[in-house]
Design an enzyme around this catalytic site. Structure first.
Site, mmCIF file in Angstrom:
data_model
loop_
_atom_site.group_PDB
_atom_site.id
_atom_site.type_symbol
_atom_site.label_atom_id
_atom_site.label_comp_id
_atom_site.label_asym_id
_atom_site.label_seq_id
_atom_site.Cartn_x
_atom_site.Cartn_y
_atom_site.Cartn_z
ATOM 1 N N CYS A 25 0.827 -1.211 0.000
ATOM 2 C CA CYS A 25 0.000 0.000 0.000
ATOM 3 C C CYS A 25 0.856 1.253 0.000
ATOM 4 C CB CYS A 25 -0.927 -0.003 1.211
ATOM 5 S SG CYS A 25 -1.976 1.462 1.292
ATOM 6 N N CYS A 78 -1.636 1.637 -3.026
ATOM 7 C CA CYS A 78 -2.701 2.638 -2.949
ATOM 8 C C CYS A 78 -2.201 4.055 -2.688
ATOM 9 C CB CYS A 78 -3.718 2.231 -1.887
ATOM 10 S SG CYS A 78 -3.021 1.639 -0.347
ATOM 11 N N LYS A 81 -0.367 5.392 -5.946
ATOM 12 C CA LYS A 81 -1.373 5.410 -7.011
ATOM 13 C C LYS A 81 -2.347 6.555 -6.815
ATOM 14 C CE LYS A 81 -4.952 3.451 -6.283
ATOM 15 N NZ LYS A 81 -5.799 2.375 -5.723
ATOM 16 N N TYR A 138 6.683 5.001 9.280
ATOM 17 C CA TYR A 138 6.390 3.627 9.676
ATOM 18 C C TYR A 138 7.548 3.030 10.477
ATOM 19 C CZ TYR A 138 2.020 2.569 7.185
ATOM 20 O OH TYR A 138 0.712 2.495 6.787
ATOM 21 N N TYR A 148 -9.840 -3.293 -10.733
ATOM 22 C CA TYR A 148 -9.688 -1.910 -10.283
ATOM 23 C C TYR A 148 -8.331 -1.336 -10.657
ATOM 24 C CZ TYR A 148 -6.915 -3.469 -6.227
ATOM 25 O OH TYR A 148 -5.938 -4.003 -5.414
ATOM 26 N N ARG A 182 -15.691 -6.919 -12.113
ATOM 27 C CA ARG A 182 -16.597 -7.967 -11.659
ATOM 28 C C ARG A 182 -16.763 -7.887 -10.136
ATOM 29 N NH1 ARG A 182 -18.025 -12.203 -14.561
ATOM 30 N NH2 ARG A 182 -16.289 -11.869 -16.000
ATOM 31 N N ASP A 184 -3.393 -9.726 2.887
ATOM 32 C CA ASP A 184 -3.615 -10.292 1.559
ATOM 33 C C ASP A 184 -3.100 -11.718 1.416
ATOM 34 O OD1 ASP A 184 -4.603 -7.807 1.072
ATOM 35 O OD2 ASP A 184 -3.167 -7.264 -0.497
ATOM 36 N N HIS A 201 -27.518 21.390 1.179
ATOM 37 C CA HIS A 201 -27.656 21.921 -0.186
ATOM 38 C C HIS A 201 -26.808 23.183 -0.371
ATOM 39 C CE1 HIS A 201 -29.685 22.713 -3.995
ATOM 40 N NE2 HIS A 201 -29.828 23.977 -3.612
ATOM 41 N N GLU A 231 -26.169 15.281 -1.071
ATOM 42 C CA GLU A 231 -27.579 15.419 -0.701
ATOM 43 C C GLU A 231 -28.466 14.465 -1.491
ATOM 44 O OE1 GLU A 231 -29.722 19.025 -1.810
ATOM 45 O OE2 GLU A 231 -28.113 19.515 -3.226
#
Length: 448
Positions: free
Chosen positions: A43, A48, A51, A99, A178, A205, A304, A437, A442
């Site tokens: 990731c 992700c 990307k 990290y 995706y 799919r 994963d 609005h 909405e």
């Protein structure tokens, strides 16, 4: 666990492994985590995060064009791929540092080399050193699948696409999921001619049919080419360095880049799991129970590599549940019901809960409410692109079973809506909520 070198040894410092490591350490466990590449996993390093940054960068193409309709005198702008690439990679390195620092702050030892299981409580490192642990956690994730045919070595996967030396002018993407659709949108917005090749006639799919069909219509209108029900025969490298992609039943397609986005498989090969007695399924995924325990009592797996739901937030939840259950005396399990997901295509799409087809299969019939509209920004920009929101409702109880949408900021809107679906709210609860609005969101409380 005093008879072992560590209470917990984690193989893989991705999202799930990092969360499990630091939480277990916070509970008082002596923890080490082995990572052969870079801390952060798919990731953060090659998934992700980079990307999504490319998606942001690509979207400026439309934003700059639309700005003229809003009174901004925007000159013709040139795009520089190395600038975006290098800035994205720099951000990846920054997050990797965070990290690593987080692990260090919690007293987790980082072992920067490959590790493999050599027994129920033993791990062998690439250097040849062996260590023991009361519990071993496998969190190595998954890796892109790469088809094999003559010349397939000329293609790249999502692992390498972030490192391109230059922006390709012609891109062929293999796949319909995706990753394929996200990169089709990215490269198209950045100015490349994109052709997406899929072996079936269906993209995305598992997503709601109306929503994915809308993405297909919009993508075609933008100029992305789709080739369905085709397979690759061979790829030839031309004298000028370009590629010629040969497909069954189709004229060859010239390309500067061939990207394989044909799925991902658990990264268990070479980990020594079979010799330790860990049972894998037919796809190479580690079989685990509801508490993430494998067939070997001392070996667990999250993320994963288990091939349950390949999403980063799910891996993080699994890592947390594992650490709390095994080391924190706070046993709990991950609830996989109503997990939201998004495709960061152009425009993005997102969904949570049952699709219309799934609802009909489960309940026989469902109530469906939709809103098909043009966002205000698109109207003034002269962009004909239409958003589509869809709500699937139980035929008797009025409980909202699923929400699916495509349009600007769909993922941001759905995150809040997913709370309502998870909580089991009814359609009436949406109807009773006053609209905010003017907003796109909405439409969710105005569905009739």
């Amino acid at each position: 666990m005093a008879d072992y070198d560590y209470d917990l040894f984690v193989i893989g410092a991705g999202s799930g492994g990092v969360r499990a490591s630091r939480v277990a350490a916070a509970h008082g466990a002596k923890v080490a985590v082995a990572e052969e590449y870079r801390v952060g996993g798919t990731c953060v390093i090659r998934g992700c995060v980079p990307k999504k940054l490319l998606v942001y960068g690509a979207h400026f193409a439309e934003d700059l064009a639309d700005a003229r309709r809003f009174g901004w005198n925007v000159p013709d702008c040139a795009f520089d791929w190395p600038t975006l690439r290098d800035n994205v990679l720099a951000e990846v390195s920054r997050i990797e540092g965070i990290y690593s620092q987080t692990l260090g702050n919690h007293g987790v030892e980082i072992v920067r080399e490959r590790a493999a299981v050599s027994g129920p409580n033993e791990v062998t490192l690439a250097s040849g050193r062996t260590v023991t642990a009361g519990v071993i956690l496998i969190a190595v994730g998954a890796t892109p699948m790469r088809p094999t045919f003559p010349g397939s070595e000329h293609g790249v996967t999502s692992n390498e696409v972030f490192l391109l030396d230059s922006l390709p002018k012609r891109v062929v993407i293999a796949g319909g999921g995706y990753i394929a659709n996200e990169f089709a949108g990215i490269f198209h917005e950045l100015g490349a001619a994109v052709t997406l090749v899929n072996r079936s006639d269906t993209i995305l799919r598992g997503y709601d049919e109306q929503i994915r069909d809308r993405l297909l219509q919009i993508s075609i209108a933008k100029g992305i080419q789709f080739r369905f029900n085709l397979t690759f025969e061979k790829v030839e490298r031309q004298e000028d360095g370009s590629l010629l992609v040969h497909l069954t039943g189709c004229d060859p397609i010239p390309a500067d880049l061939l990207l394989f986005a044909t799925g991902r498989k658990p990264l268990t090969e070479g980990l020594g799991l079979e010799t330790a007695g860990v049972v894998l399924d037919g796809n190479g995924a580690i079989k685990v129970d509801a508490d993430n325990r494998s067939s070997v009592d001392s070996i667990y797996a999250v993320g994963d590599v288990t091939n349950r739901i390949q999403l980063t937030p799910v891996a993080i939840r699994e890592g947390q549940a594992f650490a709390d259950t095994v080391f924190g005396n706070k046993p709990h399990r991950v609830d996989y019901d109503c997990v939201p997901s998004a495709v960061f295509s152009h425009p993005p799409m997102a969904g949570v809960g049952l699709t219309e087809a799934q609802g009909k299969e489960k309940y026989g019939s469902v109530k469906v409410y939709t809103s098909d509209f043009r966002a205000m920004k698109n109207v003034l920009a002269g962009r004909n692109e239409r958003a589509l929101y869809k709500m699937v409702v139980h035929p008797e109880t009025d409980v909202v079973l699923g929400i699916h949408m495509i349009g600007p900021e769909s993922a941001e809107i759905l995150q809040a809506a997913a709370v309502a679906v998870k909580a089991g709210l009814t359609k009436q609860a949406f109807d009773d909520t006053v609209a905010l609005h003017p907003s796109m969101a909405e439409e969710l409380v105005l569905l009739r």
